[in-house]
Design an enzyme around this catalytic site. Structure first.
Site, mmCIF file in Angstrom:
data_model
loop_
_atom_site.group_PDB
_atom_site.id
_atom_site.type_symbol
_atom_site.label_atom_id
_atom_site.label_comp_id
_atom_site.label_asym_id
_atom_site.label_seq_id
_atom_site.Cartn_x
_atom_site.Cartn_y
_atom_site.Cartn_z
ATOM 1 C CD GLN A 88 -36.217 -39.950 -19.156
ATOM 2 O OE1 GLN A 88 -36.696 -39.167 -19.958
ATOM 3 N NE2 GLN A 88 -36.846 -40.272 -18.030
ATOM 4 C CE LYS A 95 -39.864 -37.371 -20.765
ATOM 5 N NZ LYS A 95 -38.729 -37.362 -19.826
ATOM 6 C CG ASP A 133 -36.570 -32.234 -17.618
ATOM 7 O OD1 ASP A 133 -37.798 -32.400 -17.799
ATOM 8 O OD2 ASP A 133 -35.736 -33.145 -17.756
#
Ligand code: NAP
Length: 273
Positions: free
Chosen positions: A91, A47, A114
């Site tokens: 994460q 990422k 997200d």
């Protein structure tokens, strides 16, 4: 025909890079990594690399798994108020003593790249416009659109009902006027549902879509990614058997995985003030 997620992802990333330059977008993504899960470390590194490649500033904050929930929530609160931070991503998975729902609730919806915060999930469920759509289902929609695969009116089957893939996928397909069936581990007669669907999206993590189940007009999207008994990376779908007998299919790797990254970068390039 193969749905080439890698190629489409590269095209989207290239486009984002130009857009970021042209409009001088000052995006700064902060990724929080807790613990030392090897897969998470790779995901976070990928990422960060993707962000830097297209001109998004990125910072990775690493914590030992012993960090308390309160300490993590405090950090998120601080980032929420930091005007130099435009995106926050924690994460997953998190250690057991940290409640991932509390973490999702703590992130400001305008920085929740997200798309997991209750406000963004709720807006999606209500048919309103969330600040961010979850990366994997959004990436799948981008892939279907790139190949002009009709969604409106299609019978779509989503296998798996996780909060990160299955549920938002179903909502996004519904939003695009597909007729959606959701399957899970209690679903009866999955084979016949797979056989009649126009679009099958499988997000299970087990080999579940096999040759005889499909019809020749199916579009098969394989979200699953895991290692088989020989340690080889594979997906939910029997790709070798199916690739010549369906209309469209995604490979694993090279399908949904790269699209998730492109979609996340699309989110990370959005700046709300
Ligand atoms: P998950 O939380 O692992 O849950 C799996 C889902 O599959 C559950 O809803 C479960 O049903 C369902 N399921 C299990 N056995 C089934 C069966 N026999 N028939 C029908 N449904 C069944 O899901 P996830 O987090 O979405 O992950 C799924 C897979 O996608 C994993 O391999 C993961 O690594 C992969 N993934 C890939 C990406 C990417 O970017 N490529 C992104 C995210 C996830 P119940 O709810 O009834 O238990």
């Amino acid at each position: 025909m193969i749905l080439d997620g890698k190629a489409v992802s590269n095209k989207i990333l290239e486009h984002l890079k130009l857009k970021i330059q042209e409009f001088n977008i000052k995006a700064h993504l902060v990724v929080i990594l807790v613990g030392d899960d090897p897969a998470s470390q790779i995901y976070v590194r990928n990422k960060k690399l993707a962000a830097e490649k297209i001109g998004i500033r990125s910072t990775v904050i690493k914590y030992k798994s012993a960090i308390t929930e309160a300490e993590l929530l405090d950090k998120i609160e601080q980032l929420n108020h930091d005007a130099n931070v435009t995106g926050i991503l924690v994460q997953l998975p998190l250690p057991e003593h940290i409640d991932k729902n509390k973490v999702a609730q703590a992130i400001s919806p305008k920085k929740d790249v997200d798309g997991f915060s209750p406000e963004n999930v709720g807006k999606l469920a209500m048919g309103l416009e969330p600040y961010f759509y979850p990366a994997t289902p959004q990436g799948i929609i981008m892939l279907l659109d790139e190949y002009d695969i009709p969604i409106q009116g299609a019978d779509a089957l989503v296998i798996g009902r996780s909060n990160i893939v299955g549920r938002p996928m179903a909502q996004m397909l519904l939003r695009r006027n597909a007729t959606v069936t959701m399957a899970h581990s209690y679903t009866k007669d999955l084979d016949s549902k797979i056989k009649t669907a126009d679009i099958v999206i499988s997000a299970v993590g087990k080999k579940i879509v096999r040759c005889k189940m499909v019809n020749k007009n199916s579009v098969i999207v394989d979200v699953g990614i895991f290692r088989d008994s020989n340690g080889k990376l594979t997906g939910d779908v029997d790709f070798e058997m199916l690739s010549s007998s369906v209309k469209y299919i995604t490979p694993v790797p090279g399908g949904v995985g790269p699209m998730t990254i492109a979609s996340l970068m699309y989110n990370a390039s959005k700046v709300y003030h």
